[in-house]
Design a protein around this motif. Structure first.
Motif, PDB file in Angstrom:
ATOM      1  N   SER A 135      25.967 -13.116 -25.331  1.00  0.00           N
ATOM      2  CA  SER A 135      25.396 -11.838 -25.379  1.00  0.00           C
ATOM      3  C   SER A 135      23.941 -11.644 -25.868  1.00  0.00           C
ATOM      4  O   SER A 135      23.241 -10.828 -25.649  1.00  0.00           O
ATOM      5  N   ILE A 163      26.860  -6.314 -22.434  1.00  0.00           N
ATOM      6  CA  ILE A 163      27.799  -7.304 -21.707  1.00  0.00           C
ATOM      7  C   ILE A 163      29.024  -6.613 -21.759  1.00  0.00           C
ATOM      8  O   ILE A 163      29.727  -6.524 -22.692  1.00  0.00           O
ATOM      9  N   SER A 179      32.440 -11.328 -16.947  1.00  0.00           N
ATOM     10  CA  SER A 179      31.609 -10.280 -17.666  1.00  0.00           C
ATOM     11  C   SER A 179      30.231 -10.489 -17.002  1.00  0.00           C
ATOM     12  O   SER A 179      30.061 -11.131 -16.474  1.00  0.00           O
ATOM     13  N   ARG A 180      29.661  -9.304 -17.281  1.00  0.00           N
ATOM     14  CA  ARG A 180      28.227  -8.995 -16.649  1.00  0.00           C
ATOM     15  C   ARG A 180      27.589  -7.975 -17.331  1.00  0.00           C
ATOM     16  O   ARG A 180      28.331  -7.204 -18.306  1.00  0.00           O
ATOM     17  N   LYS A 181      26.202  -7.901 -17.415  1.00  0.00           N
ATOM     18  CA  LYS A 181      25.391  -6.722 -18.042  1.00  0.00           C
ATOM     19  C   LYS A 181      26.124  -5.289 -17.448  1.00  0.00           C
ATOM     20  O   LYS A 181      26.337  -5.181 -16.373  1.00  0.00           O
TER      21      LYS A 181
END
Length: 189
Positions: A135, A163, A179-181
């Motif tokens: 992150s 994140i 996961s992603r922003k």
């Protein structure tokens, strides 16, 4: 271990048993790549804790443009290179970096990748540390998607900075997280 889909479909990978390697099962791998199926073609990926290359080679088989394999264990790198050679993967499609993953994430200073595949050693319970480092790394960009495997009993938060975990799948004592922003952060970058 075999390649499930794509141009290398059905090809077995070199079997290898060692305490530091716990290959991703076909069931978990199929779920992972079904979830990412529209996000792989022509994209870049980084395979953290690459081991024998199981995840990164699957990504290449499914159309990833380039995969960086990050692994510190010499025997794993040897098997990874044998698998790459066996499949005759062009040198332009991959890089192998011998490094500790947390050090690699901390020192990384290039462009973000599209996909991060992480399968930390099952015995070390380090998924939380990997997510903390990822992150804060430029490797994780606004459009990056990350998957990480962890034990069901180890710490893995839903949020690391900006994140966020957007999906979670359970397979017995294994958890597969995506996961992603955060959406509101993506538009502001």
């Amino acid at each position: 271990m075999r390649i499930i889909s794509g141009k290398y479909k059905g090809h077995p990978l070199i079997p290898f048993k060692a305490d530091h390697i716990r290959p991703t099962t076909d069931r978990v791998k199929e779920t992972l790549f079904n979830k990412l199926m529209f996000d792989i073609e022509g994209r870049t990926a980084v395979d953290l804790f690459a081991g024998t290359g199981n995840l990164g080679i699957e990504a290449l088989s499914r159309g990833a443009r380039h995969v960086v394999f990050v692994e510190k264990h010499p025997k794993s790198i040897e098997i990874l290179r044998q698998n790459i050679s066996k499949l005759k993967i062009p040198a332009t499609e991959y890089s192998v970096i011998r490094a500790d993953v947390l050090s690699y994430l901390k020192a990384y200073n290039e462009e973000p990748t599209d996909i991060i595949l992480a399968d930390p050693p099952f015995t070390e319970k380090m998924a939380h540390a990997v997510m903390e480092h990822a992150s804060q790394s430029p490797l994780f960009g606004a459009q990056t998607l990350m998957t990480i495997e962890s034990q069901s009993r180890e710490r893995l938060d839903d949020l690391y900075g900006d994140i966020e975990r957007y999906d979670r799948r359970e397979f017995g004592d294994k958890i597969l997280s995506f996961s992603r922003k955060k959406k509101d952060k993506v538009g502001n970058e």
